[in-house]
Design a protein around this motif. Sequence first.
Motif, mmCIF file in Angstrom:
data_model
loop_
_atom_site.group_PDB
_atom_site.id
_atom_site.type_symbol
_atom_site.label_atom_id
_atom_site.label_comp_id
_atom_site.label_asym_id
_atom_site.label_seq_id
_atom_site.Cartn_x
_atom_site.Cartn_y
_atom_site.Cartn_z
ATOM 1 N N ASP A 197 9.555 11.447 3.426
ATOM 2 C CA ASP A 197 9.808 11.201 4.851
ATOM 3 C C ASP A 197 8.748 10.301 5.473
ATOM 4 O O ASP A 197 8.601 10.255 6.699
ATOM 5 N N ALA A 198 8.008 9.564 4.640
ATOM 6 C CA ALA A 198 6.957 8.685 5.163
ATOM 7 C C ALA A 198 7.567 7.622 6.072
ATOM 8 O O ALA A 198 8.514 6.932 5.677
ATOM 9 N N PRO A 199 7.058 7.486 7.302
ATOM 10 C CA PRO A 199 7.512 6.384 8.157
ATOM 11 C C PRO A 199 7.215 5.046 7.481
ATOM 12 O O PRO A 199 6.191 4.895 6.818
ATOM 13 N N GLU A 200 8.108 4.103 7.635
ATOM 14 C CA GLU A 200 7.962 2.778 7.023
ATOM 15 C C GLU A 200 7.719 2.913 5.511
ATOM 16 O O GLU A 200 6.777 2.357 4.954
ATOM 17 N N PHE A 201 8.572 3.669 4.880
ATOM 18 C CA PHE A 201 8.426 3.988 3.454
ATOM 19 C C PHE A 201 8.203 2.733 2.609
ATOM 20 O O PHE A 201 7.302 2.687 1.764
ATOM 21 N N ALA A 202 8.997 1.695 2.837
ATOM 22 C CA ALA A 202 8.878 0.477 2.027
ATOM 23 C C ALA A 202 7.513 -0.168 2.195
ATOM 24 O O ALA A 202 6.870 -0.563 1.212
ATOM 25 N N ARG A 203 7.054 -0.285 3.444
ATOM 26 C CA ARG A 203 5.749 -0.911 3.681
ATOM 27 C C ARG A 203 4.633 -0.113 3.034
ATOM 28 O O ARG A 203 3.708 -0.685 2.434
ATOM 29 N N VAL A 204 4.707 1.205 3.130
ATOM 30 C CA VAL A 204 3.668 2.060 2.564
ATOM 31 C C VAL A 204 3.603 1.907 1.052
ATOM 32 O O VAL A 204 2.521 1.766 0.465
ATOM 33 N N VAL A 205 4.754 1.921 0.392
ATOM 34 C CA VAL A 205 4.785 1.760 -1.061
ATOM 35 C C VAL A 205 4.241 0.394 -1.459
ATOM 36 O O VAL A 205 3.415 0.274 -2.375
ATOM 37 N N MET A 206 4.659 -0.641 -0.769
ATOM 38 C CA MET A 206 4.213 -1.992 -1.108
ATOM 39 C C MET A 206 2.712 -2.182 -0.857
ATOM 40 O O MET A 206 2.063 -2.990 -1.524
ATOM 41 N N SER A 207 2.167 -1.415 0.076
ATOM 42 C CA SER A 207 0.732 -1.510 0.392
ATOM 43 C C SER A 207 -0.153 -0.815 -0.636
ATOM 44 O O SER A 207 -1.379 -0.875 -0.527
ATOM 45 N N SER A 208 0.468 -0.165 -1.614
ATOM 46 C CA SER A 208 -0.317 0.564 -2.618
ATOM 47 C C SER A 208 -0.868 -0.353 -3.715
ATOM 48 O O SER A 208 -1.629 0.107 -4.574
ATOM 49 N N MET A 209 -0.508 -1.620 -3.704
ATOM 50 C CA MET A 209 -0.997 -2.539 -4.739
ATOM 51 C C MET A 209 -2.524 -2.473 -4.840
ATOM 52 O O MET A 209 -3.227 -2.449 -3.834
ATOM 53 N N VAL A 210 -3.028 -2.444 -6.063
ATOM 54 C CA VAL A 210 -4.475 -2.400 -6.285
ATOM 55 C C VAL A 210 -4.970 -3.838 -6.428
ATOM 56 O O VAL A 210 -4.972 -4.412 -7.517
ATOM 57 N N VAL A 211 -5.344 -4.421 -5.302
ATOM 58 C CA VAL A 211 -5.760 -5.819 -5.294
ATOM 59 C C VAL A 211 -7.076 -6.057 -4.558
ATOM 60 O O VAL A 211 -7.794 -7.002 -4.879
ATOM 61 N N PHE A 212 -7.420 -5.219 -3.592
ATOM 62 C CA PHE A 212 -8.640 -5.460 -2.819
ATOM 63 C C PHE A 212 -9.856 -5.441 -3.749
ATOM 64 O O PHE A 212 -10.078 -4.484 -4.485
ATOM 65 N N HIS A 213 -10.638 -6.523 -3.731
ATOM 66 C CA HIS A 213 -11.817 -6.692 -4.596
ATOM 67 C C HIS A 213 -11.497 -6.368 -6.052
ATOM 68 O O HIS A 213 -12.291 -5.764 -6.765
ATOM 69 N N ALA A 214 -10.298 -6.767 -6.464
ATOM 70 C CA ALA A 214 -9.846 -6.593 -7.852
ATOM 71 C C ALA A 214 -9.909 -5.142 -8.307
ATOM 72 O O ALA A 214 -10.132 -4.853 -9.485
ATOM 73 N N GLY A 215 -9.695 -4.210 -7.364
ATOM 74 C CA GLY A 215 -9.641 -2.793 -7.721
ATOM 75 C C GLY A 215 -10.963 -2.180 -8.093
ATOM 76 O O GLY A 215 -11.012 -1.060 -8.611
ATOM 77 N N GLN A 216 -12.062 -2.872 -7.815
ATOM 78 C CA GLN A 216 -13.388 -2.385 -8.216
ATOM 79 C C GLN A 216 -13.987 -1.495 -7.123
ATOM 80 O O GLN A 216 -14.954 -1.855 -6.458
ATOM 81 N N GLY A 217 -13.383 -0.331 -6.967
ATOM 82 C CA GLY A 217 -13.849 0.629 -5.976
ATOM 83 C C GLY A 217 -13.669 2.033 -6.497
ATOM 84 O O GLY A 217 -12.584 2.388 -6.982
ATOM 85 N N CYS A 218 -14.701 2.857 -6.407
ATOM 86 C CA CYS A 218 -14.646 4.191 -7.007
ATOM 87 C C CYS A 218 -13.635 5.108 -6.321
ATOM 88 O O CYS A 218 -13.042 5.965 -6.965
ATOM 89 N N ALA A 219 -13.436 4.931 -5.009
ATOM 90 C CA ALA A 219 -12.506 5.797 -4.292
ATOM 91 C C ALA A 219 -11.134 5.161 -4.125
ATOM 92 O O ALA A 219 -10.255 5.734 -3.483
ATOM 93 N N TYR A 220 -10.937 3.986 -4.705
ATOM 94 C CA TYR A 220 -9.674 3.252 -4.573
ATOM 95 C C TYR A 220 -8.531 4.085 -5.168
ATOM 96 O O TYR A 220 -8.586 4.470 -6.328
#
Length: 488
Positions: A270-293
Amino acid sequence: MSNLSDALLYINGEMRPASDNKYFDNTNPWTGESCGKAADATAADVEEAIACARKTFDETDWATSHDERYAKVCKFVEVMLANREKLVEISRLEAGAAIGAAARAQIDGALNGAKDLLVCYKEVKWELDRGVKNEMGFDTKRIVQHEAMGVVGAITPWNVPLYVNVGKVVAALLAGCTVILKPAPDTPLMGSIMGELAIEAGLPAGVFNVITSSDPAMAGEMLTTDPRVDLISFTGSTAVGKLIMKNGAESLKRVFLELGGKSAYIVLDDAPEFARVVMSSMVVFHAGQGCAYPTRLLVPKSRYEESVKMLEMAYAGFADKWGNFEEPTCIMGPVISKKQMDRVLSYIETGKQEGARLLAGGNARPDKGTGYFIEPTCFVDVSNDMRIAQEEIFGPVLVVIPYEDDADAVRIANDSIYGLGGAVFGSTERALAVAKQVRAGALSVNGGMSITGDLPFGGYKQSGMGREWGVEGIEEFLEVKAIGIRVS
């Protein structure tokens, strides 16, 4: 791309080369070539830094002059803020940060966190009145006092070096400790520059020292085994964190560890804006080099195929939006080193062998340049027992796992040796209920910021112990003393 200045040692208030005058290359991840030199500390240099920090703590009033110390640390933070552009340049050339990443978590996150720590300092209670109690037939007035722990060895990683350096150094200095900072060999200048800025700010000699070394272990071994060092604050891999605990055991050294993660990104049906939320899960920020990512995307089975199609679109749309050094909106550049690139590529091969389906990416990209470029990568049809779902990859790799219901999502999220961060998206009350069941130190609900400079950050399980940032992060560097005064 320009070169950076040399990274020198900072000991007892002075910037200087190593005692044997040796240097090592500071490598630019965008090109794979040297962008500067760094002083390669000897064991004698580390010994001098430890002795200096010990003497300064024991023989000056740094630990007890709270107002004066606070004013000096405020000036230190002010100078860091004034040098923001220089710090951004270092993060781009040394840590491989794209401009969009450098301007956010890399530098602005660190500087905003430093300002938050100055505010949090005001909440520290140095002395508490616990009242009078009659015990053994007489009255005793009781005081609980907080005191600086002593000499701190701060050992920091290469992924967001200024952010972690600030979280440890500023908090420890505010607490009244003296500090020896040992930055990662991959990002020496982001440690060394803090020594230069400390001089500019007029920080007293000896309260803060910086050691750079090409040897990833030598200085750390000395800091973690020397009884003159009271506390080790370490951010890095779980394997090294365990070694630090063993090294510190002989002197019962206090240890704060912020270690690995394999955080879950849970999207409820039931996540609002389900499509946007799923698409925002891409691991791209700083090439995924984050311990809490969050690198494990958990989606409901009832909407799994829909989610896969959304991700396919998202990754296709991102294909030309990464790896551009000059693009202000770019948030993904190379990984830090050839060693890290090989590690990430080996995990991608493992994922294929385990039977996961490669939805996007999966390749090195030498066409992007001579540095260490890996495509944004996504695996679907993943089960949580696969290595790519259990082990920290620390690269641009997302794994997608379906779940049956909320309880199953929580079970999968918690089926990990790690417990550092995570995110839950759904109707607020339901998402909050799920977040409260996830065993991790920092949870975002519907995009809320759970990692800021005024909130405690740290992990459950093998993601570490202790907390960084916030009032709790300053208090990690304090001892507690109880005093009883007989009054009748």
